[in-house]
Scaffold this motif. Structure first.
Motif, PDB file in Angstrom:
ATOM      1  N   LYS A  40       0.657  -1.253  -0.373  1.00 51.36           N
ATOM      2  CA  LYS A  40      -0.214   0.242   0.039  1.00 51.36           C
ATOM      3  C   LYS A  40       0.870   1.518  -0.300  1.00 51.36           C
ATOM      4  N   ALA A  41       1.549   1.003   1.046  1.00 52.21           N
ATOM      5  CA  ALA A  41       2.454   2.322   1.083  1.00 52.21           C
ATOM      6  C   ALA A  41       3.647   2.390  -0.373  1.00 52.21           C
ATOM      7  N   SER A  42       4.242   1.608  -1.227  1.00 51.18           N
ATOM      8  CA  SER A  42       4.693   2.079  -2.263  1.00 51.18           C
ATOM      9  C   SER A  42       3.580   2.226  -3.079  1.00 51.18           C
ATOM     10  N   PHE A 228      -5.461  -5.705   1.928  1.00 49.43           N
ATOM     11  CA  PHE A 228      -6.213  -4.609   1.244  1.00 49.43           C
ATOM     12  C   PHE A 228      -5.501  -4.282  -0.037  1.00 49.43           C
ATOM     13  N   SER A 229      -4.705  -5.339  -0.173  1.00 46.68           N
ATOM     14  CA  SER A 229      -3.549  -5.186  -1.685  1.00 46.68           C
ATOM     15  C   SER A 229      -3.912  -5.464  -3.237  1.00 46.68           C
ATOM     16  N   SER A 230      -5.250  -6.264  -2.896  1.00 47.49           N
ATOM     17  CA  SER A 230      -5.343  -6.205  -3.879  1.00 47.49           C
ATOM     18  C   SER A 230      -5.619  -5.401  -5.531  1.00 47.49           C
ATOM     19  N   GLU A 231      -5.277  -5.644  -6.626  1.00 48.06           N
ATOM     20  CA  GLU A 231      -5.935  -4.916  -7.730  1.00 48.06           C
ATOM     21  C   GLU A 231      -7.042  -4.040  -7.719  1.00 48.06           C
ATOM     22  N   ALA A 235      -7.017  -0.095  -6.358  1.00 45.47           N
ATOM     23  CA  ALA A 235      -7.506   1.165  -7.118  1.00 45.47           C
ATOM     24  C   ALA A 235      -9.136   2.059  -6.369  1.00 45.47           C
ATOM     25  N   LEU A 236      -9.334   1.389  -4.858  1.00 46.45           N
ATOM     26  CA  LEU A 236      -9.875   2.565  -4.789  1.00 46.45           C
ATOM     27  C   LEU A 236      -9.909   2.745  -3.645  1.00 46.45           C
ATOM     28  N   LEU A 237      -8.793   2.594  -3.641  1.00 47.69           N
ATOM     29  CA  LEU A 237      -7.254   4.124  -2.715  1.00 47.69           C
ATOM     30  C   LEU A 237      -7.503   4.751  -3.463  1.00 47.69           C
ATOM     31  N   ALA A 238      -6.505   4.480  -4.540  1.00 46.94           N
ATOM     32  CA  ALA A 238      -6.553   5.683  -5.744  1.00 46.94           C
ATOM     33  C   ALA A 238      -7.945   7.043  -5.409  1.00 46.94           C
ATOM     34  N   SER A 239      -8.879   5.947  -5.584  1.00 46.48           N
ATOM     35  CA  SER A 239     -10.038   6.229  -6.444  1.00 46.48           C
ATOM     36  C   SER A 239     -10.658   7.567  -4.652  1.00 46.48           C
ATOM     37  N   THR A 240     -10.338   6.892  -4.367  1.00 46.39           N
ATOM     38  CA  THR A 240     -10.855   8.233  -2.535  1.00 46.39           C
ATOM     39  C   THR A 240      -9.603   9.107  -2.475  1.00 46.39           C
ATOM     40  N   LEU A 241      -8.297   7.845  -1.968  1.00 46.98           N
ATOM     41  CA  LEU A 241      -7.229   9.337  -1.874  1.00 46.98           C
ATOM     42  C   LEU A 241      -7.337  10.689  -3.034  1.00 46.98           C
ATOM     43  N   ALA A 242      -7.557  10.275  -4.009  1.00 46.92           N
ATOM     44  CA  ALA A 242      -8.100  11.525  -5.330  1.00 46.92           C
ATOM     45  C   ALA A 242      -8.913  12.262  -4.867  1.00 46.92           C
ATOM     46  N   GLU A 243      -9.943  11.585  -4.713  1.00 48.74           N
ATOM     47  CA  GLU A 243     -11.365  12.425  -3.796  1.00 48.74           C
ATOM     48  C   GLU A 243     -11.305  13.092  -2.299  1.00 48.74           C
ATOM     49  N   VAL A 244     -10.406  12.953  -1.338  1.00 52.67           N
ATOM     50  CA  VAL A 244     -10.266  13.528  -0.536  1.00 52.67           C
ATOM     51  C   VAL A 244      -9.354  14.853  -0.762  1.00 52.67           C
ATOM     52  N   VAL A 245      -8.118  14.448  -1.727  1.00 50.87           N
ATOM     53  CA  VAL A 245      -7.366  15.782  -2.347  1.00 50.87           C
ATOM     54  C   VAL A 245      -8.291  16.427  -2.799  1.00 50.87           C
ATOM     55  N   SER A 246      -9.384  16.346  -3.382  1.00 48.32           N
ATOM     56  CA  SER A 246     -10.473  17.273  -4.420  1.00 48.32           C
ATOM     57  C   SER A 246     -11.068  17.773  -2.786  1.00 48.32           C
ATOM     58  N   ASP A 247     -11.432  17.015  -2.499  1.00 52.59           N
ATOM     59  CA  ASP A 247     -12.377  17.447  -1.062  1.00 52.59           C
ATOM     60  C   ASP A 247     -11.818  18.255   0.098  1.00 52.59           C
ATOM     61  N   ALA A 248     -10.441  18.463   0.016  1.00 54.08           N
ATOM     62  CA  ALA A 248      -9.522  19.148   0.476  1.00 54.08           C
ATOM     63  C   ALA A 248      -9.458  20.165   0.139  1.00 54.08           C
TER      64      ALA A 248
END
Length: 252
Positions: A40-42, A228-231, A235-248
């Motif tokens: 996940k970190a990588s 929580f490291s499957s493909e 992908a869900l983690l990435a989209s979630t992070l993008a959402e949080v960055v945008s909302d912030a």
């Protein structure tokens, strides 16, 4: 992976990797007995690079390449490691991404970092697990041995048995976040797999119910496990992070 070292008070030497970039800086907070080289970190480091954002990952004392012995540490120590490392290496708004124990540490950092926290993601977050899981699941003979001897060993699904110390339990009680008001005035996303056998869904639901804030959501992912490291979950983690960055960004 290449990493640097940060020297902190008390002889602590923290291994870290910092990717310079735009704001906000994403900070990954790893789990119990994990390190900053995990999947996940990588993955998030690569995502942040592509998004042009700063990214910080590091090892708590007693973890990975940092100094110290694991069995000498406790939650409060690792919160302090995180707060001082973040303070020394970053500036400006932060998105905290905490995995398992890292989710608990992220919640503790909210009070320490104040308005710098612009968003938070918990991945199988495990607040208060020393009390509600470790201590709660010990039988009376094990509790007695822990108190008198100061340490017991518990089995692990991933490795050899590891030590649980009396100090870890007692220090954990000084860092509980589900017994007092928990105000999270920024976008919060909690991700949890239904096949997680390490942190029960009930923990995620309790956190969701307990925390107070204008934008807190829990997503349950069917059949996802604790890693929580499957493909699909990445992908869900990435989209979630993008959402949080945008909302912030919209809130600043």
């Amino acid at each position: 992976m290449a990493h640097d070292f940060l020297d902190l008070p008390g002889g602590r030497r923290i291994a870290y990797a910092l990717r310079e970039g735009g704001s906000p800086t994403v900070v990954f907070l790893g789990g119990f007995r994990s390190d900053m080289t995990g999947t996940k970190a990588s993955f998030l480091d690569g995502w942040a690079s592509g998004a042009g954002l700063g990214f910080l990952r590091f090892d708590y004392t007693g973890h990975g390449a940092s100094s110290g012995r694991f069995e000498d540490g406790a939650i409060g120590d690792w919160v302090q490691d995180a707060a001082e490392t973040i303070g020394a290496l970053t500036r400006g708004p932060l998105i905290l991404v905490g995995s398992s124990m890292g989710g608990w540490i992220a919640l503790r950092l909210v009070a320490l970092l104040g308005e710098r926290v612009a968003g938070l993601i918990g991945i199988a977050a495990a607040p208060d697990f020393t009390e509600d899981s470790m201590w709660a699941e010990m039988d009376e003979p094990t509790r007695a041995r822990l108190i008198t001897e100061g340490q017991v060993e518990v089995p692990s699904d991933y490795e050899a048995p590891y030590p649980i110390t009396r100090r870890l339990i007692e220090d954990g009680r000084e860092n509980l976040v589900l017994r007092t008001p928990l105000r999270l005035p920024f976008p919060v996303r909690l991700l949890h797999g239904t096949a997680d056998t390490d942190v029960e869904q009930a923990v995620a639901l309790r956190l969701l119910d307990h925390a107070e804030g204008p934008d807190i959501r829990l997503t349950l992912v069917k059949d996802a496990d604790h890693r929580f490291s499957s493909e699909a979950t990445l992908a869900l983690l990435a989209s979630t992070l993008a959402e949080v960055v945008s909302d912030a960004a919209d809130r600043t």
